[in-house]
Scaffold this motif. Sequence first.
Motif, PDB file in Angstrom:
ATOM      1  N   ASP A 222       0.846  -1.188   0.000  1.00  0.00           N
ATOM      2  CA  ASP A 222       0.000   0.000   0.000  1.00  0.00           C
ATOM      3  C   ASP A 222       0.887   1.246   0.000  1.00  0.00           C
ATOM      4  O   ASP A 222       1.804   1.366   0.821  1.00  0.00           O
ATOM      5  N   THR A 223       0.612   2.177  -0.916  1.00  0.00           N
ATOM      6  CA  THR A 223       1.364   3.429  -0.963  1.00  0.00           C
ATOM      7  C   THR A 223       0.844   4.452   0.037  1.00  0.00           C
ATOM      8  O   THR A 223       1.445   5.512   0.206  1.00  0.00           O
ATOM      9  N   CYS A 224      -0.269   4.156   0.676  1.00  0.00           N
ATOM     10  CA  CYS A 224      -0.874   5.078   1.651  1.00  0.00           C
ATOM     11  C   CYS A 224      -0.396   4.750   3.065  1.00  0.00           C
ATOM     12  O   CYS A 224      -0.074   3.604   3.377  1.00  0.00           O
ATOM     13  N   GLY A 225      -0.374   5.742   3.920  1.00  0.00           N
ATOM     14  CA  GLY A 225      -0.113   5.515   5.329  1.00  0.00           C
ATOM     15  C   GLY A 225      -1.426   5.433   6.093  1.00  0.00           C
ATOM     16  O   GLY A 225      -2.412   6.078   5.733  1.00  0.00           O
ATOM     17  N   HIS A 226      -1.443   4.615   7.145  1.00  0.00           N
ATOM     18  CA  HIS A 226      -2.634   4.457   7.980  1.00  0.00           C
ATOM     19  C   HIS A 226      -2.267   4.758   9.432  1.00  0.00           C
ATOM     20  O   HIS A 226      -1.286   4.231   9.953  1.00  0.00           O
ATOM     21  N   LEU A 227      -3.066   5.589  10.082  1.00  0.00           N
ATOM     22  CA  LEU A 227      -2.999   5.764  11.530  1.00  0.00           C
ATOM     23  C   LEU A 227      -4.115   4.908  12.102  1.00  0.00           C
ATOM     24  O   LEU A 227      -5.301   5.164  11.849  1.00  0.00           O
ATOM     25  N   ILE A 228      -3.751   3.875  12.862  1.00  0.00           N
ATOM     26  CA  ILE A 228      -4.721   2.885  13.333  1.00  0.00           C
ATOM     27  C   ILE A 228      -4.949   3.080  14.832  1.00  0.00           C
ATOM     28  O   ILE A 228      -4.023   2.947  15.636  1.00  0.00           O
ATOM     29  N   LEU A 229      -6.184   3.421  15.187  1.00  0.00           N
ATOM     30  CA  LEU A 229      -6.559   3.695  16.564  1.00  0.00           C
ATOM     31  C   LEU A 229      -7.204   2.455  17.163  1.00  0.00           C
ATOM     32  O   LEU A 229      -8.168   1.914  16.610  1.00  0.00           O
ATOM     33  N   THR A 230      -6.679   1.999  18.297  1.00  0.00           N
ATOM     34  CA  THR A 230      -7.194   0.804  18.954  1.00  0.00           C
ATOM     35  C   THR A 230      -7.146   0.998  20.465  1.00  0.00           C
ATOM     36  O   THR A 230      -6.465   1.897  20.966  1.00  0.00           O
ATOM     37  N   PRO A 231      -7.859   0.146  21.227  1.00  0.00           N
ATOM     38  CA  PRO A 231      -7.705   0.185  22.683  1.00  0.00           C
ATOM     39  C   PRO A 231      -6.245  -0.047  23.074  1.00  0.00           C
ATOM     40  O   PRO A 231      -5.508  -0.764  22.387  1.00  0.00           O
ATOM     41  N   LYS A 232      -5.827   0.559  24.172  1.00  0.00           N
ATOM     42  CA  LYS A 232      -4.420   0.488  24.569  1.00  0.00           C
ATOM     43  C   LYS A 232      -3.944  -0.926  24.856  1.00  0.00           C
ATOM     44  O   LYS A 232      -2.761  -1.238  24.718  1.00  0.00           O
ATOM     45  N   TYR A 233      -4.842  -1.781  25.291  1.00  0.00           N
ATOM     46  CA  TYR A 233      -4.469  -3.152  25.653  1.00  0.00           C
ATOM     47  C   TYR A 233      -4.430  -4.091  24.446  1.00  0.00           C
ATOM     48  O   TYR A 233      -3.936  -5.212  24.537  1.00  0.00           O
ATOM     49  N   GLN A 234      -4.941  -3.648  23.293  1.00  0.00           N
ATOM     50  CA  GLN A 234      -5.095  -4.554  22.146  1.00  0.00           C
ATOM     51  C   GLN A 234      -3.755  -4.777  21.448  1.00  0.00           C
ATOM     52  O   GLN A 234      -3.064  -3.834  21.082  1.00  0.00           O
ATOM     53  N   ALA A 235      -3.412  -6.020  21.243  1.00  0.00           N
ATOM     54  CA  ALA A 235      -2.124  -6.362  20.632  1.00  0.00           C
ATOM     55  C   ALA A 235      -2.200  -6.298  19.108  1.00  0.00           C
ATOM     56  O   ALA A 235      -3.257  -6.496  18.517  1.00  0.00           O
ATOM     57  N   TYR A 236      -1.057  -5.998  18.494  1.00  0.00           N
ATOM     58  CA  TYR A 236      -0.947  -6.100  17.036  1.00  0.00           C
ATOM     59  C   TYR A 236       0.329  -6.865  16.694  1.00  0.00           C
ATOM     60  O   TYR A 236       1.296  -6.883  17.455  1.00  0.00           O
ATOM     61  N   ASP A 237       0.300  -7.519  15.539  1.00  0.00           N
ATOM     62  CA  ASP A 237       1.418  -8.363  15.113  1.00  0.00           C
ATOM     63  C   ASP A 237       1.468  -8.357  13.591  1.00  0.00           C
ATOM     64  O   ASP A 237       0.510  -8.751  12.927  1.00  0.00           O
ATOM     65  N   TYR A 238       2.576  -7.875  13.031  1.00  0.00           N
ATOM     66  CA  TYR A 238       2.775  -7.846  11.584  1.00  0.00           C
ATOM     67  C   TYR A 238       4.032  -8.639  11.247  1.00  0.00           C
ATOM     68  O   TYR A 238       5.080  -8.453  11.872  1.00  0.00           O
ATOM     69  N   GLN A 239       3.903  -9.506  10.250  1.00  0.00           N
ATOM     70  CA  GLN A 239       5.035 -10.331   9.835  1.00  0.00           C
ATOM     71  C   GLN A 239       5.209 -10.240   8.319  1.00  0.00           C
ATOM     72  O   GLN A 239       4.234 -10.219   7.571  1.00  0.00           O
ATOM     73  N   SER A 240       6.468 -10.166   7.887  1.00  0.00           N
ATOM     74  CA  SER A 240       6.792 -10.313   6.472  1.00  0.00           C
ATOM     75  C   SER A 240       8.049 -11.164   6.388  1.00  0.00           C
ATOM     76  O   SER A 240       8.596 -11.586   7.418  1.00  0.00           O
TER      77      SER A 240
ATOM     78  N   MET B  71     -11.024  -7.993  17.932  1.00  0.00           N
ATOM     79  CA  MET B  71     -10.351  -6.704  17.996  1.00  0.00           C
ATOM     80  C   MET B  71     -11.207  -5.595  17.402  1.00  0.00           C
ATOM     81  O   MET B  71     -12.125  -5.848  16.607  1.00  0.00           O
ATOM     82  N   THR B  72     -10.879  -4.376  17.803  1.00  0.00           N
ATOM     83  CA  THR B  72     -11.537  -3.178  17.293  1.00  0.00           C
ATOM     84  C   THR B  72     -10.474  -2.260  16.720  1.00  0.00           C
ATOM     85  O   THR B  72      -9.495  -1.939  17.405  1.00  0.00           O
ATOM     86  N   LEU B  73     -10.654  -1.830  15.462  1.00  0.00           N
ATOM     87  CA  LEU B  73      -9.691  -0.966  14.808  1.00  0.00           C
ATOM     88  C   LEU B  73     -10.421   0.169  14.095  1.00  0.00           C
ATOM     89  O   LEU B  73     -11.370  -0.074  13.349  1.00  0.00           O
ATOM     90  N   LEU B  74      -9.975   1.386  14.345  1.00  0.00           N
ATOM     91  CA  LEU B  74     -10.475   2.563  13.649  1.00  0.00           C
ATOM     92  C   LEU B  74      -9.299   3.162  12.886  1.00  0.00           C
ATOM     93  O   LEU B  74      -8.313   3.581  13.500  1.00  0.00           O
ATOM     94  N   GLY B  75      -9.399   3.197  11.553  1.00  0.00           N
ATOM     95  CA  GLY B  75      -8.270   3.606  10.742  1.00  0.00           C
ATOM     96  C   GLY B  75      -8.473   4.936  10.035  1.00  0.00           C
ATOM     97  O   GLY B  75      -9.590   5.268   9.620  1.00  0.00           O
ATOM     98  N   ILE B  76      -7.392   5.688   9.921  1.00  0.00           N
ATOM     99  CA  ILE B  76      -7.354   6.903   9.110  1.00  0.00           C
ATOM    100  C   ILE B  76      -6.387   6.627   7.969  1.00  0.00           C
ATOM    101  O   ILE B  76      -5.183   6.467   8.194  1.00  0.00           O
ATOM    102  N   LYS B  77      -6.920   6.533   6.758  1.00  0.00           N
ATOM    103  CA  LYS B  77      -6.094   6.235   5.591  1.00  0.00           C
ATOM    104  C   LYS B  77      -5.761   7.534   4.868  1.00  0.00           C
ATOM    105  O   LYS B  77      -6.645   8.214   4.357  1.00  0.00           O
ATOM    106  N   PHE B  78      -4.483   7.880   4.848  1.00  0.00           N
ATOM    107  CA  PHE B  78      -4.041   9.108   4.210  1.00  0.00           C
ATOM    108  C   PHE B  78      -3.790   8.871   2.720  1.00  0.00           C
ATOM    109  O   PHE B  78      -3.457   7.757   2.302  1.00  0.00           O
ATOM    110  N   HIS B  79      -3.946   9.919   1.928  1.00  0.00           N
ATOM    111  CA  HIS B  79      -3.638   9.814   0.515  1.00  0.00           C
ATOM    112  C   HIS B  79      -2.151   9.517   0.317  1.00  0.00           C
ATOM    113  O   HIS B  79      -1.314   9.862   1.164  1.00  0.00           O
ATOM    114  N   THR B  80      -1.824   8.907  -0.803  1.00  0.00           N
ATOM    115  CA  THR B  80      -0.431   8.671  -1.150  1.00  0.00           C
ATOM    116  C   THR B  80       0.335   9.996  -1.131  1.00  0.00           C
ATOM    117  O   THR B  80      -0.065  10.969  -1.766  1.00  0.00           O
ATOM    118  N   GLY B  81       1.417  10.038  -0.375  1.00  0.00           N
ATOM    119  CA  GLY B  81       2.244  11.230  -0.298  1.00  0.00           C
ATOM    120  C   GLY B  81       1.797  12.268   0.705  1.00  0.00           C
ATOM    121  O   GLY B  81       2.513  13.254   0.937  1.00  0.00           O
TER     122      GLY B  81
END
Length: 303
Positions: free
Chosen positions: A47-65, A93-103
């Motif tokens: 994805d060329t866009c950036g996302h600010l992802i708002l979640t509860p403070k206790y909620q875990a996230y895990d990204y793998q590549s 889980m609960t996720l509220l995302g802000i997807k910014f335009h590319t750049g």
Amino acid sequence: MHSKGGILNGWMIPPIDSLVARYVECYWFINTVKDDDGIAHPKLNPDTCGHLILTPKYQAYDYQSEAYSTQGKGSHWLFPYNKTYTMDHSEPMTLLGIKFHTGALYSLNLEPNTVEVNRIAQVDVEQLFQQFPPKPDSNLAAQLNVSLDSYLESSLASLLQVGQQDQTACAELLDQLLLPWVSTAKDDKHSELVRKAIALPPEVVISQMGQQLHCSQRTLERSFLRVTGMTLKQCQSINKLDNLLTHLSKHENNDINWSDIAQQFGFSDQPHLIRYLKNAIGNTPREYAKSREFVIDIYGNFE
């Protein structure tokens, strides 16, 4: 909205305020439940866009590549990326995302000033927005039913609650929260050039872009790298993949004619499409159709 893959509630909506919409493509919301029939580890395509992802403070996230792994808890930045991430959604889980335009992040006074790519970073939401407090006449605090002095501390939990109940109200609140920030944005000749290039029809090839935008190809390439952190070719390829996967997500496997897909998306032939998908997401068309493990397939496009 009830949907597939263990999603209890999900929506996607553009900003309402025109200035916010210049920098933010959309807001999105996902509230999942534990689903034994769903896919616990969905994949995110590049994805060329950036996302600010708002979640509860206790909620875990895990990204793998293949070359990257990060874990944490709470709200976080998902900066633009040119790889496939596998996430852990095995728990509700609960996720509220802000997807910014590319750049867009290039213009929004983030620290560090250089554009971040292929990085996930934990973020203190209250501290982030303390830099851009709402105007004195803002009714954000009243709508969140908190005092103006304490709204930053309480707003995240309130926003997530509103997100489950009313997507339009949530979008209005996010607009108010973001407006002081985007009001400080500074566009320059590089960001303006990238914005114009992105708006061109997808059939316009790189070699023709400079002519249409009255600049050299070298200037265009340098601006893309500076503003997005990626080359123009990478951005085009990623956007083509996103459009392709969005199209495929709306069709059942027995409705997909891969030869027609290859022609529709500008590939010279089906073998070219096969090589492209294998390189972009690690799956051939047949493997992709069998697994359907990308977020767009599991959660849909919230439409």
